[in-house]
Design a protein around this motif. Structure first.
Motif, short mmCIF file in Angstrom:
data_model
loop_
_atom_site.label_atom_id
_atom_site.label_comp_id
_atom_site.label_asym_id
_atom_site.label_seq_id
_atom_site.Cartn_x
_atom_site.Cartn_y
_atom_site.Cartn_z
N ARG A 181 0.59 -1.18 0.06
CA ARG A 181 -0.02 0.02 -0.06
C ARG A 181 0.82 1.27 0.06
O ARG A 181 0.58 2.15 -0.68
N SER A 182 1.68 1.12 0.90
CA SER A 182 2.73 2.52 0.69
C SER A 182 3.49 2.80 -0.42
O SER A 182 3.75 3.84 -1.00
N THR A 183 3.81 1.70 -1.07
CA THR A 183 4.40 1.88 -2.39
C THR A 183 3.48 2.48 -3.33
O THR A 183 3.93 3.36 -4.09
N TYR A 184 2.14 1.83 -3.60
CA TYR A 184 1.32 2.35 -4.57
C TYR A 184 1.07 3.83 -4.31
O TYR A 184 0.92 4.60 -5.22
N ASP A 185 0.78 4.25 -2.67
CA ASP A 185 0.26 5.42 -2.35
C ASP A 185 1.58 6.56 -3.06
O ASP A 185 0.93 7.60 -3.31
N ARG A 186 2.60 6.25 -2.66
CA ARG A 186 3.79 7.07 -2.73
C ARG A 186 3.76 7.45 -4.26
O ARG A 186 4.01 8.52 -4.89
N ALA A 187 3.52 6.24 -5.29
CA ALA A 187 3.80 6.26 -6.81
C ALA A 187 2.56 7.39 -7.20
O ALA A 187 2.69 8.31 -7.95
N ILE A 188 1.20 7.10 -6.67
CA ILE A 188 0.14 7.75 -7.04
C ILE A 188 0.30 9.28 -6.65
O ILE A 188 -0.24 10.19 -7.45
N GLU A 189 0.65 9.65 -5.53
CA GLU A 189 0.80 10.64 -4.61
C GLU A 189 1.81 11.46 -5.99
O GLU A 189 1.61 12.92 -6.14
N SER A 190 2.87 11.04 -6.34
CA SER A 190 3.82 11.76 -6.99
C SER A 190 3.16 12.05 -8.50
O SER A 190 3.32 13.34 -8.68
N LEU A 191 2.56 10.87 -8.98
CA LEU A 191 2.07 11.25 -10.18
C LEU A 191 0.81 12.34 -10.39
O LEU A 191 0.88 13.17 -11.31
N ASN A 192 0.22 12.39 -9.41
CA ASN A 192 -0.97 13.44 -9.23
C ASN A 192 -0.50 14.74 -9.05
O ASN A 192 -1.14 15.68 -9.56
N ALA A 193 0.87 14.66 -8.23
CA ALA A 193 1.18 16.25 -7.80
C ALA A 193 1.82 16.62 -9.22
O ALA A 193 1.62 17.96 -9.57
N VAL A 194 2.74 15.77 -10.07
CA VAL A 194 3.12 16.38 -11.16
C VAL A 194 2.20 16.54 -12.33
O VAL A 194 2.06 17.59 -12.91
N ASN A 195 1.25 15.71 -12.59
CA ASN A 195 0.24 15.93 -13.49
C ASN A 195 -0.78 16.98 -12.99
O ASN A 195 -1.38 17.87 -14.06
N GLY A 196 -0.96 17.39 -11.93
CA GLY A 196 -1.79 18.22 -11.31
C GLY A 196 -1.21 19.74 -11.46
O GLY A 196 -2.02 20.77 -11.83
N GLU A 197 0.12 19.74 -11.53
CA GLU A 197 0.98 21.11 -11.75
C GLU A 197 0.75 21.51 -13.09
O GLU A 197 0.42 22.53 -13.58
N ILE A 198 0.86 20.34 -14.13
CA ILE A 198 0.93 20.57 -15.43
C ILE A 198 -0.49 21.14 -15.89
O ILE A 198 -0.57 22.14 -16.73
N THR A 199 -1.36 20.50 -15.17
CA THR A 199 -2.94 20.95 -15.55
C THR A 199 -3.02 22.33 -15.22
O THR A 199 -3.69 23.01 -15.84
N SER A 200 -2.64 22.70 -14.15
CA SER A 200 -2.72 24.18 -13.68
C SER A 200 -1.85 24.99 -14.84
O SER A 200 -2.55 26.13 -14.92
N LEU A 201 -0.82 24.56 -15.25
CA LEU A 201 -0.25 25.64 -16.47
C LEU A 201 -1.09 25.55 -17.61
O LEU A 201 -1.26 26.65 -18.39
N ILE A 202 -1.79 24.48 -17.83
CA ILE A 202 -2.82 24.45 -19.22
C ILE A 202 -3.76 25.47 -18.53
O ILE A 202 -4.25 26.24 -19.79
N HIS A 203 -4.32 25.30 -17.65
CA HIS A 203 -5.62 26.35 -17.03
C HIS A 203 -5.18 27.49 -17.20
O HIS A 203 -6.00 28.59 -17.54
N SER A 204 -3.92 27.70 -16.76
CA SER A 204 -3.45 29.23 -16.65
C SER A 204 -3.35 30.00 -18.11
O SER A 204 -3.90 31.01 -18.34
N ALA A 205 -3.03 28.95 -19.12
CA ALA A 205 -2.83 29.48 -20.45
C ALA A 205 -4.15 29.84 -20.99
O ALA A 205 -4.46 30.47 -21.75
N TRP A 206 -5.39 29.17 -20.52
CA TRP A 206 -7.00 29.43 -20.50
C TRP A 206 -7.49 30.77 -19.86
O TRP A 206 -8.62 30.78 -19.85
N ARG A 207 -6.51 30.91 -19.08
CA ARG A 207 -6.91 32.29 -17.99
C ARG A 207 -8.05 31.62 -17.15
O ARG A 207 -8.84 32.61 -16.78
N ARG A 208 -7.93 30.72 -16.80
CA ARG A 208 -8.72 30.16 -15.68
C ARG A 208 -7.92 30.43 -14.30
O ARG A 208 -6.97 30.54 -13.95
N LYS A 209 -9.09 30.66 -13.45
CA LYS A 209 -8.54 31.08 -12.04
C LYS A 209 -8.22 29.80 -11.19
O LYS A 209 -8.67 28.70 -11.54
#
Length: 402
Positions: free
Chosen positions: A374-402
């Motif tokens: 469980r700890s191995t999976y949770d660590r991986a998914i937490e890292s993936l979501n953090a990276v992908n969430g940050e990239i998603t924020s860059l995309i939304h910023s390009a669309w001028r979303r709050k």
């Protein structure tokens, strides 16, 4: 003399032997695919837990649970112990329901393009193989789909690893690739004809195959043909192809080949965002240095004929990162000092969950949590979501979303 005769025989038969071995690997992989995805060798997708659904949509678990108890939204699968699970399609239904019936202006439950928003085209690049480029592309595309975006993934690497991850075996399935929409002869087709659906609702893919390499050979020949301007304007071919499906997608994610050829250059000139993956070791950073110098020089040389890269953003992403590795931590600090805000704040950690999922041609978003520590999976998914969430924020910023 005997040794030289044997060596000569081996040299003569080498081409036949590697073809046989390639066919053997292909057959074994297809047997594995048939075992994993019966009866028609098509990938399915697991159910998502209440906690995952709430996290992807951006609401509390109690909110989702209350909707079910009140008879609103899609009906989940409920286990004997009372645990609720939803399909990926139901997640989209739930998102649409909340967007329609939720409090206006509180949250953007359906984060798709609006009028005036331009198509986001993200190229994932690196000059060196093994930097986690395909792993990054696959998880990013799937995350964007799971969070409500309409996504097209393009596999631009003739080795077709991204294609294989999505259940397509190029040499057996005989799918066309983006080359068919880029080629210079009268056999060129619309990109609409090479797009395939995936097991993720909201995510389509343009598969790759070995024919993509033909673009590297045909482009300089076309460029030398003075009777036609097509070759000299090769860098417009992907952007022109994407215009045909502009209304169908919010985001395009391109897995570029690990080389600085015409395919990569054509992808970059179509891009609004660029993600450069790098493994934090000295040899990899030295390689990236040469990649950047070469890329900059080539882009400058073709700028005179109209090739310009107009980006909303670009970032460096540290991949396969081990925080407990002292030299790696030093290299990350070294890069942060040089590149500052061009570095993503989050790193993609090295994880056995990611590599083990890949053995069965799956991503971490596809595999069941119960199959891992469980700890191995949770660590991986937490890292993936953090990276992908940050990239998603860059995309939304390009669309001028709050």
């Amino acid at each position: 003399m005997l040794v030289s005769i044997v060596d000569e025989q081996n040299a003569m038969d080498f081409d036949e032997e590697i073809i046989q071995q390639g066919e053997l690997i292909s057959d074994r992989l297809n047997m594995l695919r048939l075992e994993q995805y019966p009866p028609d060798a098509q990938k399915g997708l697991r159910l998502f837990s209440l906690a995952e659904v709430a996290d992807f949509i951006g609401v509390t678990q109690n909110h989702v649970k209350k909707l079910h108890l009140d008879g609103k939204g899609p009906v989940p699968t409920v286990s004997s112990s009372g645990r609720r699970s939803y399909t990926a399609e139901q997640m989209l239904e739930l998102r649409e329901y909340l967007d329609k019936h939720g409090r206006s202006g509180v949250k953007d439950y359906v984060p798709r393009r609006r009028e005036g928003d331009h198509l986001q085209v993200i190229s994932v690049v690196n000059f060196k193989g093994g930097s986690g480029k395909t792993t990054t592309t696959a998880h990013l595309a799937q995350y964007l789909a799971l969070t409500g975006h309409r996504v097209l993934a393009i596999d631009l690497d003739p080795q077709a690893s991204l294609t294989a991850l999505h259940g397509v075996q190029p040499e057996l399935d005989k799918n066309p690739s983006l080359f068919d929409a880029l080629r210079y002869d009268n056999e060129r087709c619309s990109i609409k004809e090479v797009i395939r659906t995936t097991n993720f609702p909201g995510l389509d893919i343009v598969p790759a195959n070995l024919e993509l390499q033909e673009y590297e050979y045909e482009t300089p020949l076309a460029a030398s043909d003075r009777s036609s301007p097509e070759g000299r304007l090769f860098f417009t071919r992907i952007s022109n192809a994407l215009k045909e499906v502009d209304d169908r997608y919010d985001i395009v994610v391109i897995d570029c080949p690990p080389q600085l050829g015409y395919l990569t250059l054509t992808a970059l000139t179509a891009s609004t965002g660029v993600l450069i993956t790098v493994h934090p070791q000295m040899l990899d950073i030295m390689s990236m240095s040469q990649f950047l110098l070469m890329l900059g020089g080539i882009l400058q040389s073709i700028k005179g004929v109209g090739a310009k890269v107009r980006l909303d953003w670009f970032r460096y992403l540290v991949t396969r990162y081990e925080a407990t590795d002292g030299p790696q931590a030093q290299m990350v600090g070294f890069m942060q000092a040089m590149f500052g805000k061009r570095m993503l704040n989050n790193q993609m950690v090295k994880s056995t969950a990611i590599s083990d999922a890949g053995i069965t041609k799956q991503t971490v978003y596809e595999v069941e949590r119960a199959l891992f520590v469980r700890s191995t999976y949770d660590r991986a998914i937490e890292s993936l979501n953090a990276v992908n969430g940050e990239i998603t924020s860059l995309i939304h910023s390009a669309w001028r979303r709050k």
